[in-house]
Structure formats: C-alpha cells, structure tokens
Write a protein that holds these residues in place. Structure first.
Motif, mmCIF file in Angstrom:
data_model
loop_
_atom_site.group_PDB
_atom_site.id
_atom_site.type_symbol
_atom_site.label_atom_id
_atom_site.label_comp_id
_atom_site.label_asym_id
_atom_site.label_seq_id
_atom_site.Cartn_x
_atom_site.Cartn_y
_atom_site.Cartn_z
ATOM 1 N N LYS A 52 8.489 -6.876 -9.828
ATOM 2 C CA LYS A 52 7.144 -6.445 -8.272
ATOM 3 C C LYS A 52 8.574 -7.873 -6.656
ATOM 4 O O LYS A 52 8.643 -8.546 -7.703
ATOM 5 C CB LYS A 52 6.074 -7.045 -8.918
ATOM 6 N N LYS A 53 8.205 -7.163 -6.303
ATOM 7 C CA LYS A 53 9.179 -8.358 -4.875
ATOM 8 C C LYS A 53 8.596 -8.114 -4.183
ATOM 9 O O LYS A 53 7.886 -7.042 -3.910
ATOM 10 C CB LYS A 53 9.814 -7.229 -4.249
ATOM 11 N N VAL A 54 7.901 -9.257 -3.816
ATOM 12 C CA VAL A 54 7.204 -9.605 -2.771
ATOM 13 C C VAL A 54 7.249 -10.629 -1.583
ATOM 14 O O VAL A 54 8.352 -11.831 -2.098
ATOM 15 C CB VAL A 54 5.791 -10.092 -3.017
ATOM 16 N N ASP A 55 7.096 -10.455 -0.575
ATOM 17 C CA ASP A 55 7.636 -12.124 -0.006
ATOM 18 C C ASP A 55 5.992 -13.353 0.194
ATOM 19 O O ASP A 55 7.542 -14.393 -0.735
ATOM 20 C CB ASP A 55 7.172 -11.796 1.806
ATOM 21 N N TYR A 56 4.992 -12.760 -0.505
ATOM 22 C CA TYR A 56 4.338 -14.450 -0.748
ATOM 23 C C TYR A 56 3.907 -14.289 -2.112
ATOM 24 O O TYR A 56 2.853 -12.841 -2.104
ATOM 25 C CB TYR A 56 3.433 -14.645 0.323
ATOM 26 N N LEU A 57 3.332 -14.727 -3.214
ATOM 27 C CA LEU A 57 2.786 -14.970 -4.432
ATOM 28 C C LEU A 57 2.436 -16.461 -4.343
ATOM 29 O O LEU A 57 2.487 -16.951 -4.911
ATOM 30 C CB LEU A 57 3.806 -14.879 -5.289
ATOM 31 N N VAL A 58 0.599 -15.762 -4.734
ATOM 32 C CA VAL A 58 0.196 -16.637 -4.709
ATOM 33 C C VAL A 58 -0.835 -16.549 -5.968
ATOM 34 O O VAL A 58 -1.011 -15.362 -6.920
ATOM 35 C CB VAL A 58 -1.138 -16.702 -3.755
ATOM 36 N N ILE A 59 -0.418 -18.088 -7.148
ATOM 37 C CA ILE A 59 -0.928 -17.740 -8.002
ATOM 38 C C ILE A 59 -2.279 -18.471 -8.399
ATOM 39 O O ILE A 59 -2.894 -19.781 -7.894
ATOM 40 C CB ILE A 59 0.275 -18.938 -9.287
ATOM 41 N N GLY A 60 -2.870 -18.224 -8.653
ATOM 42 C CA GLY A 60 -4.540 -18.491 -9.153
ATOM 43 C C GLY A 60 -5.723 -17.552 -8.174
ATOM 44 O O GLY A 60 -6.034 -17.166 -6.854
ATOM 45 N N ARG A 107 3.567 -10.477 -18.114
ATOM 46 C CA ARG A 107 3.012 -8.547 -17.801
ATOM 47 C C ARG A 107 4.930 -9.120 -16.767
ATOM 48 O O ARG A 107 4.887 -7.635 -16.418
ATOM 49 C CB ARG A 107 1.719 -8.598 -17.083
ATOM 50 N N GLY A 108 5.969 -9.199 -17.184
ATOM 51 C CA GLY A 108 6.682 -9.386 -16.733
ATOM 52 C C GLY A 108 7.018 -10.176 -15.465
ATOM 53 O O GLY A 108 6.734 -11.549 -15.393
ATOM 54 N N VAL A 109 7.935 -10.154 -15.060
ATOM 55 C CA VAL A 109 8.547 -11.187 -13.700
ATOM 56 C C VAL A 109 8.838 -10.402 -12.715
ATOM 57 O O VAL A 109 8.313 -9.282 -11.559
ATOM 58 C CB VAL A 109 10.116 -10.958 -14.322
ATOM 59 N N PHE A 110 8.005 -11.149 -11.099
ATOM 60 C CA PHE A 110 7.887 -11.053 -10.237
ATOM 61 C C PHE A 110 9.396 -12.193 -9.706
ATOM 62 O O PHE A 110 9.601 -12.840 -9.646
ATOM 63 C CB PHE A 110 6.662 -12.088 -9.377
ATOM 64 N N GLU A 111 9.224 -11.244 -8.170
ATOM 65 C CA GLU A 111 10.608 -11.503 -7.591
ATOM 66 C C GLU A 111 9.766 -12.682 -5.510
ATOM 67 O O GLU A 111 8.577 -11.048 -5.121
ATOM 68 C CB GLU A 111 11.207 -10.957 -7.216
ATOM 69 N N SER A 112 9.311 -13.228 -5.350
ATOM 70 C CA SER A 112 8.670 -13.904 -4.116
ATOM 71 C C SER A 112 10.413 -14.525 -3.410
ATOM 72 O O SER A 112 10.395 -15.339 -3.966
ATOM 73 C CB SER A 112 8.366 -14.423 -4.725
ATOM 74 N N ASN A 113 9.979 -14.672 -2.015
ATOM 75 C CA ASN A 113 10.532 -15.405 -1.291
ATOM 76 C C ASN A 113 9.844 -16.872 -1.337
ATOM 77 O O ASN A 113 9.975 -18.351 -0.501
ATOM 78 C CB ASN A 113 10.799 -14.358 0.329
ATOM 79 N N TYR A 114 8.548 -16.935 -1.560
ATOM 80 C CA TYR A 114 7.773 -17.899 -1.018
ATOM 81 C C TYR A 114 6.463 -17.927 -2.410
ATOM 82 O O TYR A 114 5.764 -16.825 -2.715
ATOM 83 C CB TYR A 114 7.238 -17.985 -0.066
ATOM 84 N N VAL A 115 6.493 -18.838 -3.236
ATOM 85 C CA VAL A 115 4.460 -19.329 -4.196
ATOM 86 C C VAL A 115 4.318 -20.602 -3.283
ATOM 87 O O VAL A 115 4.544 -21.288 -2.910
ATOM 88 C CB VAL A 115 5.854 -19.493 -5.443
ATOM 89 N N ILE A 116 2.837 -19.900 -3.690
ATOM 90 C CA ILE A 116 1.634 -20.940 -3.535
ATOM 91 C C ILE A 116 1.090 -21.616 -5.138
ATOM 92 O O ILE A 116 0.508 -19.915 -5.514
ATOM 93 C CB ILE A 116 0.738 -20.151 -2.128
#
Length: 408
Positions: free
Chosen positions: A10-18, A194-203
C-alpha cells in the motif's frame, strides 16, 4: 529479510496508526483539509475503539478542571461543543443531563471556588446552587452548603461515536486496515504483520504504545507510559435514583477526578472509576496479554515512584488498590448522595487502561497533551482524559502542526 526486499502492499500520502477516537478524528480532519490526498488508518485490533476510546465513561466534560492556559482547558471547552454538535447532527445518542460537583466538607469549598474561577476564565458556564437548590435539580444530590452545576456536561456512547467516525471516514475515502500491527520502519516504509506500507507522512495515535512507536522515530525519549486501570460498578437496582452526573471536588494536583456517579446514555447509573497502577499496558484481567518486558519496565518506574514518593504515589497507589474491594468503592460514592441501596450494585464492568505519560527525568505525571514530530511524522504522546471530549479540536491542532512542519 531486509525491509527493502519486502513487497509494498500500500502506498499512501498519510498513514495514521491507531483507530481510537484520536486516530479517527485526525484522519477525518486530514480528509477535510486534503481531499485529494490518500489516507489510511492501521489498527492492531479487529475493530475501532477496543481500548481507551471504547472503555471510558462516555462523559463529555465541560472544560473547567484545567488551568486556563493549558491545551486541555481550551480543547475540552471547544470539544464539548463540537462533539455535542456531531452527535446531534448524526443522530447519535446523547444524554444532556448535566453534572454536579459537590462538597463533602468545609475543606472542599475552596476547591469549588477554584473550579469556578477556572470555568469563568475559560468561558465555561458553571452555576452556584445551594444544597436546597441542588436537590430540586436532582433530589439525591448531597452537598455541604453549596455545589457547582455544569449544564453543558453530557454523556454519549463512545463506541457508537467511534463507529460513526469510522463510517464517515470510509464514505470519504479513508482506508482502514484492521489486525495490522506496526513492527518497524525504515525511511518512509513501514513493516507490519500484514506487509509493508509506504507513506509520505505518519501520524502515531497508538495510545498505550504511542511512546514506544515515537521512540523508534526518535521522539518522546524522556517519556514512558505508566498504565492505570479504571473500573466501574453498575447500579442494577434501578435507573431512577440519580438523574445527573455527580462528582466530588478533585485533587487538582493530579489528573484523576475521583470516584463519581455517571448517568449514561441509556439512563443507567454507574460509579467509578479507579486509577489502580497495573503492571503491563493491557493488564485488564489476570494474566491476559501479559508482556514480560513491559512488566519489568513498568515495575522499575513504579519502584522509583514509590522510593521518591512522587505526587504522593505511595498513598495514592494504596488507596486505589483498596478499591478492588467493592464495598470500599461503594462507600466513597455514598458520600455524594442522600440515599442509595449499597446492595444494589452488580459486578465490575469492563475495565479500561489509562495511558498516562510519565516524565522519566522529573518522575511527574504529564497532565497536558504532548505531541512531537517533524516533516515526516507526528506522535501523540499524551492524550488521556478528557481526550475523548477534546478529540475534534485536538485533531485540528495536530493537523495544524503537521501542515506547519511540512511547510518548514
């Protein structure tokens, strides 16, 4: 296996954990401001609000407990209004029953006066009522001379609110990935179970594990989470003996509000919560989710707190542990009311764990919100009660910081 060799799913701009209330409102605010960006939320549990967000009292606080210059004061006041509007607009359950803060003795009157001053400075309505006037609003309220009444305090169903937030986010194109656990990261690639996420920003809004994840990104080094268990008892005899939320005057030097009565959205009555120190982060019951590393780390800091007696930890811990005995908890609640059948209480309800941030250097409990981050990640390190009430304006604040960091 090296992280660079794992396939990105998965490639996303913003990834939120939680996917608690903080993660949900941040995702919602990101979507509102950045409609063309891709946003996803990962959550280690099977659904939203499995921890603090779904296990709290459901009270929408008014915003008078906290110093006027604190983030909590501002966000609680604004959050009460915003969450009330959200529930009304979406047809969610809300009980606008108000709240009393009562005095049990002469010594409590000074505390009531301070709460009134804080409420006035923060623009929060609080009404002085004599003991007789208070009894006309809720006949079971007992107070020494006078009480404060907060008409804007309400109760909601926190799980229902979180589920609606999830549904709104999904309608607006936010992706959710459940049972997905952060493991590690390198640069903008994050490895999960469940695999790798690629993001521009993590929250990072991961609650009980926010400090651990933050530290892997180089933030929150001087903090650690110390968990406290909150337990409620339900009054099962009837729903009619109390009509409002009834609270004691709190010790304003610590973040806990004391044993109180909550009138829920379904009109039921419960007392609590406790603030019992526990030995691992998800220490809900018995050895459920036991983690040896967490156990030794938390006991280490609890031992330091006992030795130094920071914020009177020794007496507080002993007092809280005594509340495991139902009658001790019940007796504390009976000081706030005129009459109630002490035998009318049932069993303890589902417990919650407060993710309380501790400053490792000063050995002080951090009472206000704390976020740290840069142009690649932002970490919500301390979002404890009343974070549920504060969540909508707090999310706006976090996204403001993200935008500012990305422009710097």
């Amino acid at each position: 296996m090296k992280i660079d060799r794992i396939e990105t799913i998965k490639k996303v701009d913003y990834l939120v954990i939680g996917a608690g209330i903080i993660g949900l409102t941040i995702a919602r605010e990101l979507r509102r401001r950045l409609p063309r960006k891709t946003i996803c939320v990962i959550e280690k549990e099977a659904k939203v609000a499995m921890h603090s967000s779904g296990r709290n009292s459901g009270v929408l606080h008014a915003g008078f407990y906290y110093p006027v210059d604190s983030l909590k004061a501002k966000f609680t006041r604004d959050g009460n209004r915003a969450m009330t509007q959200y529930c009304d607009a979406n047809g969610l359950k809300i009980n606008k029953c108000g709240k009393f803060i009562v005095a049990t003795s002469e010594e409590d009157l000074a505390g009531l006066e301070e709460l009134k001053r804080r409420g006035d400075r923060n623009g929060v309505e609080l009404v002085w009522l004599s003991a007789d006037e208070a009894a006309k609003v809720d006949s079971n309220v007992k107070t020494f001379r006078k009480a404060l009444f907060s008409p804007s305090t309400s109760t909601v169903d926190p799980i229902q609110v979180c589920q609606e937030m999830q549904a709104e986010n999904e309608r607006n194109g936010v992706d959710f990935h459940f049972e997905t656990v952060y493991l590690r990261h390198k640069g903008n690639r994050m490895v999960t179970n469940r695999g790798v996420f690629e993001s521009n920003y993590v929250i990072n809004a991961s609650g009980l594990y926010a400090d651990k994840i933050a530290q892997k990104y180089g933030f929150g080094k001087k903090y650690t989470i110390i968990p406290f268990k909150g337990i409620y008892l339900k009054y099962e005899k009837n729903n009619s003996e109390i009509g409002t939320n009834i609270y004691p005057v709190p010790n304003i030097n610590n973040p806990f509000l004391g044993v109180h009565f909550t009138k829920t959205v379904d009109e039921s009555i419960k007392i609590g919560p406790t603030a019992i120190p526990v030995f691992w982060r998800e220490n809900y019951s018995g050895f459920q989710r036991f983690n040896a590393w967490e156990f030794f780390q938390i006991v280490y800091y609890q031992s330091k707190l006992l030795i130094h007696n920071s914020f009177n930890f020794r007496s507080m811990a002993l007092e809280e542990i005594r509340k495991y005995k139902k009658m001790n908890l019940i007796n504390l609640s009976l000081k706030l009311i005129s009459r109630l059948d002490a035998k009318g209480f049932g069993d303890f309800l589902k417990p919650g764990i407060r993710a309380q941030l501790l400053n490792k250097q000063s050995l002080e409990l951090v009472q206000d919100f704390v976020i740290e981050g840069d142009h690649r990640s932002m970490h919500v390190l301390n979002a404890v009660s009343p974070a549920f009430t504060c969540s909508i304006p707090f999310a706006e604040f976090v996204v403001d910081e993200i935008v500012r960091e990305c422009r710097a």
